[in-house]
Design an enzyme around this catalytic site. Structure first.
Site, PDB file in Angstrom:
ATOM      1  N   ASP A   1       0.854  -1.185   0.000  1.00 29.43           N
ATOM      2  CA  ASP A   1       0.000   0.000   0.000  1.00 29.43           C
ATOM      3  C   ASP A   1       0.895   1.242   0.000  1.00 29.43           C
ATOM      4  OD1 ASP A   1      -2.276   1.589   0.286  1.00 29.43           O
ATOM      5  OD2 ASP A   1      -2.458   1.244   2.427  1.00 29.43           O
TER       6      ASP A   1
ATOM      7  N   LYS B   1      -1.036  -0.969  -4.702  1.00 26.90           N
ATOM      8  CA  LYS B   1      -1.762   0.278  -4.991  1.00 26.90           C
ATOM      9  C   LYS B   1      -0.723   1.344  -5.340  1.00 26.90           C
ATOM     10  CE  LYS B   1      -5.386  -0.576  -1.531  1.00 26.90           C
ATOM     11  NZ  LYS B   1      -5.795  -0.182  -0.153  1.00 26.90           N
TER      12      LYS B   1
ATOM     13  N   ASP C   1      -8.158  -8.088   5.646  1.00 24.88           N
ATOM     14  CA  ASP C   1      -9.239  -7.939   6.628  1.00 24.88           C
ATOM     15  C   ASP C   1      -9.732  -6.509   6.750  1.00 24.88           C
ATOM     16  OD1 ASP C   1      -6.729  -7.110   7.996  1.00 24.88           O
ATOM     17  OD2 ASP C   1      -8.107  -6.831   9.688  1.00 24.88           O
TER      18      ASP C   1
ATOM     19  N   ARG D   1     -11.097 -12.171   6.176  1.00 26.27           N
ATOM     20  CA  ARG D   1      -9.909 -12.844   5.635  1.00 26.27           C
ATOM     21  C   ARG D   1     -10.265 -14.167   4.959  1.00 26.27           C
ATOM     22  NH1 ARG D   1      -5.382 -10.161   7.705  1.00 26.27           N
ATOM     23  NH2 ARG D   1      -5.481  -9.474   9.875  1.00 26.27           N
TER      24      ARG D   1
HETATM   25  P1  IMP Z   1       1.903  -0.575   3.760  1.00 24.82           P
HETATM   26  O1  IMP Z   1       2.940  -0.631   4.838  1.00 24.82           O
HETATM   27  O2  IMP Z   1       1.185   0.747   3.730  1.00 24.82           O
HETATM   28  O3  IMP Z   1       2.454  -0.923   2.397  1.00 24.82           O
HETATM   29  O4  IMP Z   1       0.738  -1.576   4.131  1.00 24.82           O
HETATM   30  C1  IMP Z   1       0.950  -2.902   4.213  1.00 24.82           C
HETATM   31  C2  IMP Z   1      -0.143  -3.631   4.971  1.00 24.82           C
HETATM   32  O5  IMP Z   1      -1.347  -2.878   5.219  1.00 24.82           O
HETATM   33  C3  IMP Z   1      -0.580  -4.799   4.113  1.00 24.82           C
HETATM   34  O6  IMP Z   1       0.297  -5.890   4.264  1.00 24.82           O
HETATM   35  C4  IMP Z   1      -1.972  -5.048   4.617  1.00 24.82           C
HETATM   36  O7  IMP Z   1      -1.926  -5.940   5.727  1.00 24.82           O
HETATM   37  C5  IMP Z   1      -2.490  -3.698   5.036  1.00 24.82           C
HETATM   38  N1  IMP Z   1      -3.360  -3.136   3.950  1.00 24.82           N
HETATM   39  C6  IMP Z   1      -3.022  -2.223   3.027  1.00 24.82           C
HETATM   40  N2  IMP Z   1      -4.056  -1.962   2.194  1.00 24.82           N
HETATM   41  C7  IMP Z   1      -5.088  -2.742   2.597  1.00 24.82           C
HETATM   42  C8  IMP Z   1      -6.446  -2.926   2.104  1.00 24.82           C
HETATM   43  O8  IMP Z   1      -6.921  -2.323   1.116  1.00 24.82           O
HETATM   44  N3  IMP Z   1      -7.205  -3.828   2.798  1.00 24.82           N
HETATM   45  C9  IMP Z   1      -6.740  -4.521   3.883  1.00 24.82           C
HETATM   46  N4  IMP Z   1      -5.480  -4.388   4.351  1.00 24.82           N
HETATM   47  C10 IMP Z   1      -4.651  -3.484   3.726  1.00 24.82           C
END
Ligand code: IMP
Ligand code: MG
Length: 180
Positions: A106, A134, A162, A168
């Site tokens: 994300d 994303k 989730d 999940r």
């Molecule tokens: P990041 O550190 O922002 O890249 O986020 C990583 C973690 O956030 C992922 O491994 C997911 O567990 C959670 N996450 C990010 N986007 C989503 C979403 O759209 N739905 C559910 N969990 C998300």
């Protein structure tokens, strides 16, 4: 498949189980081809990636290992901000070919903080396989070498992902319905 409600939010079907399976099979075939004879070690990041990891690993047709880790974030000193530690990473990674398995990249914050710790162990190579990314949400330059689906910046649910602990178990991926 139709709209579902989880707690207070509505979600609509977005990626079918068949599409997910098809894409993961292709990723497995590609990775197997590129890592033959290298005995790679997959590191799946819990909780979100458990379903992706299990399904992808079934399509790995070469000698390979897998381990599952949890990342815990805690407040460090003022200068370091949030620090991430890994729980369950017992395997020495020096000179190993490592492939990280993530459900979704994300903002990239998690991997941005965690990757340097893996590099410190001097693996022979280090790549990332993620089911979803994303690109619009990315805050750090994270290079995902094996990607299932590139998706818009909307909240997703199911297939390991989730909403407040729920969803999940869904076999499909759902997208949050914008409130009117
Ligand atoms: P990041 O550190 O922002 O890249 O986020 C990583 C973690 O956030 C992922 O491994 C997911 O567990 C959670 N996450 C990010 N986007 C989503 C979403 O759209 N739905 C559910 N969990 C998300
Ligand atoms: Mg995750």
């Amino acid at each position: 498949m139709s709209e579902i409600q989880v707690i207070d939010k509505k979600f609509r079907p977005y990626i079918t189980a068949a599409e997910i399976n098809h894409r993961i099979q292709a990723m497995g075939v590609q990775i197997s081809g590129e890592y033959a004879g290298k005995r790679p070690i997959f590191i799946a990041i819990l909780n979100g990636s458990f379903m992706f990891a299990a399904d992808l690993f079934k399509y790995i047709s070469i000698e390979a290992e897998i381990c599952f880790i949890k990342l815990a974030s805690y407040k460090g000193t003022k200068s370091t901000g949030n620090v991430i530690t890994s729980i369950g990473l017992d395997e020495p990674l020096k000179d190993r070919h490592v492939i990280i398995l993530e459900d979704i990249v994300d903002t990239g914050n998690t991997l941005h903080k965690f990757l340097p710790q893996l590099h410190n162990q001097q693996p022979a190579s280090l790549k990332i396989a993620a089911l979803l990314q994303k690109p619009e949400a990315l805050e750090h330059p994270i290079d995902v070498q094996y990607l299932g689906f590139s998706v818009p910046n909307k909240f997703l649910l199911g297939y390991g992902l989730d909403y407040d602990g729920l969803g999940r178990n869904l076999a499909e991926i759902y997208q949050l319905v914008d409130e009117a």
